[in-house]
Design a protein around this motif. Structure first.
Motif, PDB file in Angstrom:
ATOM      1  N   ASP A 140       0.744  -1.204   0.101  1.00 47.44           N
ATOM      2  CA  ASP A 140       0.120  -0.166   0.073  1.00 47.44           C
ATOM      3  C   ASP A 140       0.947   1.302  -0.068  1.00 47.44           C
ATOM      4  N   LYS A 141       2.030   1.259   0.768  1.00 44.87           N
ATOM      5  CA  LYS A 141       2.863   2.322   0.738  1.00 44.87           C
ATOM      6  C   LYS A 141       4.013   2.348  -0.287  1.00 44.87           C
ATOM      7  N   LYS A 142       3.874   1.372  -1.382  1.00 44.29           N
ATOM      8  CA  LYS A 142       4.919   1.290  -2.204  1.00 44.29           C
ATOM      9  C   LYS A 142       6.116   1.346  -1.873  1.00 44.29           C
ATOM     10  N   ASP A 143       6.373   0.683  -0.773  1.00 44.91           N
ATOM     11  CA  ASP A 143       7.811   0.646  -0.110  1.00 44.91           C
ATOM     12  C   ASP A 143       8.581  -0.716  -0.487  1.00 44.91           C
ATOM     13  N   ASP A 144       9.174  -0.486  -1.704  1.00 44.29           N
ATOM     14  CA  ASP A 144       9.923  -1.841  -2.332  1.00 44.29           C
ATOM     15  C   ASP A 144      10.771  -2.725  -0.970  1.00 44.29           C
ATOM     16  N   LYS A 145      11.646  -1.850  -0.407  1.00 39.84           N
ATOM     17  CA  LYS A 145      12.459  -2.474   0.535  1.00 39.84           C
ATOM     18  C   LYS A 145      11.516  -3.236   1.677  1.00 39.84           C
ATOM     19  N   ALA A 146      10.590  -2.532   2.187  1.00 43.99           N
ATOM     20  CA  ALA A 146       9.615  -3.281   3.037  1.00 43.99           C
ATOM     21  C   ALA A 146       8.798  -4.388   2.621  1.00 43.99           C
ATOM     22  N   LEU A 147       8.493  -4.220   1.133  1.00 45.95           N
ATOM     23  CA  LEU A 147       7.603  -5.325   0.650  1.00 45.95           C
ATOM     24  C   LEU A 147       8.607  -6.313   0.350  1.00 45.95           C
ATOM     25  N   ALA A 148       9.747  -6.250  -0.072  1.00 47.77           N
ATOM     26  CA  ALA A 148      10.759  -7.435  -0.157  1.00 47.77           C
ATOM     27  C   ALA A 148      10.979  -8.206   1.184  1.00 47.77           C
ATOM     28  N   GLU A 149      11.244  -7.343   2.077  1.00 49.90           N
ATOM     29  CA  GLU A 149      11.663  -7.944   3.386  1.00 49.90           C
ATOM     30  C   GLU A 149      10.245  -8.559   4.122  1.00 49.90           C
ATOM     31  N   SER A 150       9.101  -8.003   4.340  1.00 49.22           N
ATOM     32  CA  SER A 150       8.238  -8.563   4.773  1.00 49.22           C
ATOM     33  C   SER A 150       7.616  -9.686   3.947  1.00 49.22           C
ATOM     34  N   TYR A 151       7.845  -9.706   2.595  1.00 49.97           N
ATOM     35  CA  TYR A 151       7.501 -11.103   1.691  1.00 49.97           C
ATOM     36  C   TYR A 151       8.317 -12.266   2.211  1.00 49.97           C
ATOM     37  N   GLY A 152       9.616 -11.961   2.268  1.00 54.96           N
ATOM     38  CA  GLY A 152      10.439 -12.775   2.589  1.00 54.96           C
ATOM     39  C   GLY A 152      10.215 -13.400   3.987  1.00 54.96           C
ATOM     40  N   ARG A 153      10.010 -12.615   4.945  1.00 55.49           N
ATOM     41  CA  ARG A 153       9.633 -13.204   6.356  1.00 55.49           C
ATOM     42  C   ARG A 153       8.310 -14.138   6.029  1.00 55.49           C
ATOM     43  N   LEU A 154       7.386 -13.778   5.376  1.00 62.95           N
ATOM     44  CA  LEU A 154       6.018 -14.442   5.188  1.00 62.95           C
ATOM     45  C   LEU A 154       6.556 -15.592   4.562  1.00 62.95           C
ATOM     46  N   VAL A 155       7.216 -15.900   3.573  1.00 62.92           N
ATOM     47  CA  VAL A 155       7.583 -17.163   2.884  1.00 62.92           C
ATOM     48  C   VAL A 155       8.339 -17.845   3.922  1.00 62.92           C
ATOM     49  N   GLU A 156       9.282 -17.417   4.869  1.00 64.38           N
ATOM     50  CA  GLU A 156       9.855 -18.203   5.942  1.00 64.38           C
ATOM     51  C   GLU A 156       8.865 -18.945   6.564  1.00 64.38           C
ATOM     52  N   THR A 157       7.721 -18.259   7.048  1.00 64.43           N
ATOM     53  CA  THR A 157       6.551 -18.623   7.826  1.00 64.43           C
ATOM     54  C   THR A 157       6.189 -19.746   7.040  1.00 64.43           C
ATOM     55  N   CYS A 158       5.923 -19.438   5.724  1.00 65.47           N
ATOM     56  CA  CYS A 158       5.121 -20.496   4.975  1.00 65.47           C
ATOM     57  C   CYS A 158       5.856 -21.928   4.917  1.00 65.47           C
ATOM     58  N   VAL A 159       6.967 -21.804   4.498  1.00 64.70           N
ATOM     59  CA  VAL A 159       7.985 -22.883   4.550  1.00 64.70           C
ATOM     60  C   VAL A 159       7.917 -23.693   5.915  1.00 64.70           C
ATOM     61  N   ALA A 160       7.973 -22.732   6.859  1.00 61.73           N
ATOM     62  CA  ALA A 160       7.862 -23.737   8.656  1.00 61.73           C
ATOM     63  C   ALA A 160       6.587 -24.239   8.565  1.00 61.73           C
ATOM     64  N   CYS A 161       5.409 -23.527   8.332  1.00 60.35           N
ATOM     65  CA  CYS A 161       4.115 -24.148   8.331  1.00 60.35           C
ATOM     66  C   CYS A 161       4.197 -25.320   7.436  1.00 60.35           C
ATOM     67  N   HIS A 162       4.673 -25.610   6.464  1.00 57.65           N
ATOM     68  CA  HIS A 162       4.563 -26.778   5.668  1.00 57.65           C
ATOM     69  C   HIS A 162       5.198 -27.820   5.956  1.00 57.65           C
ATOM     70  N   SER A 163       6.368 -27.539   6.699  1.00 57.54           N
ATOM     71  CA  SER A 163       7.188 -28.607   7.242  1.00 57.54           C
ATOM     72  C   SER A 163       6.323 -29.035   8.561  1.00 57.54           C
ATOM     73  N   ALA A 164       5.941 -28.240   9.494  1.00 56.40           N
ATOM     74  CA  ALA A 164       5.228 -28.825  10.460  1.00 56.40           C
ATOM     75  C   ALA A 164       3.974 -29.560  10.128  1.00 56.40           C
ATOM     76  N   TYR A 165       3.264 -29.052   8.980  1.00 53.47           N
ATOM     77  CA  TYR A 165       2.262 -29.993   8.727  1.00 53.47           C
ATOM     78  C   TYR A 165       2.563 -31.510   7.940  1.00 53.47           C
ATOM     79  N   LEU A 166       3.551 -31.328   7.074  1.00 51.82           N
ATOM     80  CA  LEU A 166       4.064 -32.727   6.522  1.00 51.82           C
ATOM     81  C   LEU A 166       4.932 -33.672   7.668  1.00 51.82           C
ATOM     82  N   ASN A 167       5.622 -32.760   8.583  1.00 52.21           N
ATOM     83  CA  ASN A 167       6.142 -33.661   9.541  1.00 52.21           C
ATOM     84  C   ASN A 167       5.610 -34.108  10.811  1.00 52.21           C
ATOM     85  N   ARG A 168       4.400 -33.281  10.998  1.00 52.55           N
ATOM     86  CA  ARG A 168       3.688 -33.238  12.263  1.00 52.55           C
ATOM     87  C   ARG A 168       4.592 -32.764  13.374  1.00 52.55           C
ATOM     88  N   GLN A 169       5.014 -31.744  13.246  1.00 55.11           N
ATOM     89  CA  GLN A 169       6.049 -31.315  14.521  1.00 55.11           C
ATOM     90  C   GLN A 169       5.361 -30.673  15.305  1.00 55.11           C
TER      91      GLN A 169
END
Length: 169
Positions: A140-169
């Protein structure tokens, strides 16, 4: 070339996005000829996570439908962020942050699907919602740096969640 700590999430997000794009293009079925639909059984097949054995057959279609919609939103978000399409990124991030969540198990609901999922899944589900909201704000703010960093953090969470789901951690 040495990466600074502030550039690492940007590089990770870029690599994950590129990997997803290459995987998706390699996994795409051949284009249909002469107007045939690229469908099997009436629905378009897209790559996704395998269903772990601990999920009962009866619950799989419900979970699959929810996760396919979630995957479409994640794909839209990846393209929106990567191509700096702020409105598309914001809309996809808002859909992800507002999608109905699976609730934690309740007393007396021992037969519910939710009791099969690991507690870490629910923690990460909440974290994903918060991180998707941060992506929407950055778009919304068109802040490219914040967009990339926040997206990177979201993807980290996605991968961790998929791992927890598949491996029942």
């Amino acid at each position: 070339m040495k990466l600074s700590r502030c550039r690492l999430p940007l590089v990770l997000a870029g690599l994950l996005s590129a990997g997803f794009l290459f995987h998706a293009s390699a996994a795409e079925p051949a284009k249909p000829k002469s107007g045939q639909a690229a469908k099997k059984g009436g629905e378009v097949k897209t790559p996704g996570l395998p269903t772990p054995n601990y999920i009962p057959e009866a619950a799989r279609p419900l979970l699959r439908k929810k996760m396919e919609r979630h995957g479409e939103d994640a794909r839209d978000l990846m393209f929106g962020v990567t191509l700096l399409q702020y409105d598309a990124a914001k809309a996809a991030a808002q859909r992800i942050s507002s999608e109905p969540r699976l609730v934690r198990p309740i007393v007396g609901g021992e037969d519910d699907l939710n009791t099969l999922l690991p507690e870490r899944f629910f923690v990460l589900q909440d974290e994903a919602r918060n991180r998707a909201q941060a992506v929407a704000t950055a778009a919304d703010k068109k802040d490219d740096k914040a967009l990339a960093e926040s997206y990177g953090r979201l993807v980290e969470t996605c991968v961790a969640c998929h791992s927890a789901y598949l491996n029942r951690q």
